[in-house]
Design an enzyme around this catalytic site. Sequence first.
Site, PDB file in Angstrom:
ATOM      1  N   SER A  94       0.863  -1.185   0.000  1.00  0.00           N
ATOM      2  CA  SER A  94       0.000   0.000   0.000  1.00  0.00           C
ATOM      3  C   SER A  94       0.897   1.232   0.000  1.00  0.00           C
ATOM      4  CB  SER A  94      -0.917   0.003   1.224  1.00  0.00           C
ATOM      5  OG  SER A  94      -1.867  -1.019   1.130  1.00  0.00           O
ATOM      6  N   LYS A 169      -6.390   2.124  -5.435  1.00  0.00           N
ATOM      7  CA  LYS A 169      -6.660   1.517  -4.134  1.00  0.00           C
ATOM      8  C   LYS A 169      -7.004   2.573  -3.091  1.00  0.00           C
ATOM      9  CE  LYS A 169      -4.996  -1.391  -0.457  1.00  0.00           C
ATOM     10  NZ  LYS A 169      -4.087  -2.439   0.002  1.00  0.00           N
ATOM     11  N   LYS A 238      -4.264   6.727   6.918  1.00  0.00           N
ATOM     12  CA  LYS A 238      -3.180   6.802   5.927  1.00  0.00           C
ATOM     13  C   LYS A 238      -3.748   6.815   4.511  1.00  0.00           C
ATOM     14  CE  LYS A 238      -1.081   3.337   4.246  1.00  0.00           C
ATOM     15  NZ  LYS A 238      -0.329   2.084   3.974  1.00  0.00           N
TER      16      LYS A 238
END
Length: 327
Positions: A94, A169, A238
């Site tokens: 990520s 994402k 985040k």
Amino acid sequence: MTTLFVGLGRMGSPMAQRYAARYPTMLFDVDTAVSSALAGELGAEVVPSLTQLPDGIDAVILMLPDSRVVESVLLTDGLLAALPPGALVIDMSSSEPASTRDVAQRARAAGIGYVDAPVSGGVAKALTGELSIMVGGAEADVARARQHLEPLGSTVHAVGPSGAGHAAKALNNLVSATNVAAAAEVLTVATSFGIDPAVMVEVLNSSTGRSQASEVKYPRHVLTGTYDSGFAMDLMIKDLGMARALADELGATAPVTAAAFETALAAREQLGGAGLDHTELARYYETVNNAPLGRPGDGTGRSTADSTSTADGVDDDRVDDDSEVTR
């Protein structure tokens, strides 16, 4: 073809297991006990150093927590320099889109292919090889990467140039987080009006307001009072921060993104900081609106009531972000 799989956390380990069943695989993790144990199970070899690679490695799969770690592994620790020209790096971590673009450019300059291929589906889908994978990169590199991704995911979406996978994402997780927040607002208002929150969830799920949050997260993790989805609030924040930074970079008007980010920050501060599950965003709304939604817990949002999650704490239908389960 031999692939080096780097990062064997809760997501990386089951992914490496599935991958190694198809292709020759070597393993690396900063926790040598973890890599040694998994290598023993798989009959694979552990790579002791990222700067002294055995001959024959022509692909690397990264499953790491964030861009900082990816940059450290590839650039500071020297993995990129140790790879032979023509190798392919597949970053399934990520990561931040801007960092990904920079690292991909450095890889291309060294004659190395690079794609970003983050996943959605959680540990349950990693175990079954049914992850959803979003791939960014040059068309030729994406084509090369597909054979490596087939053992890991049931859907592979080519979404654009370098960084596009990580952008997709983050944007997906933005929608997921705003659904949690919107449902919390609606349910606390409904509760204050006198509508049972479970009934209101049923209304949402049989109407146009339904979402993955209302269908899975609220019945399993909020109305039960357990708040145990396994996806950390810190990691949701985040992802929201990455989505907000992307919108700012592009000069886009995104007030919903900004509001979701600020609300999540306020929730973390009020509820006590690190260690929170992302579904505790609903607990924040319960507190500020004085409208309890779930069964009483132990004062921390963790209920002693029965939960619908499986014994290992992973829901069979979880489709949340997956950075929550990497080290």
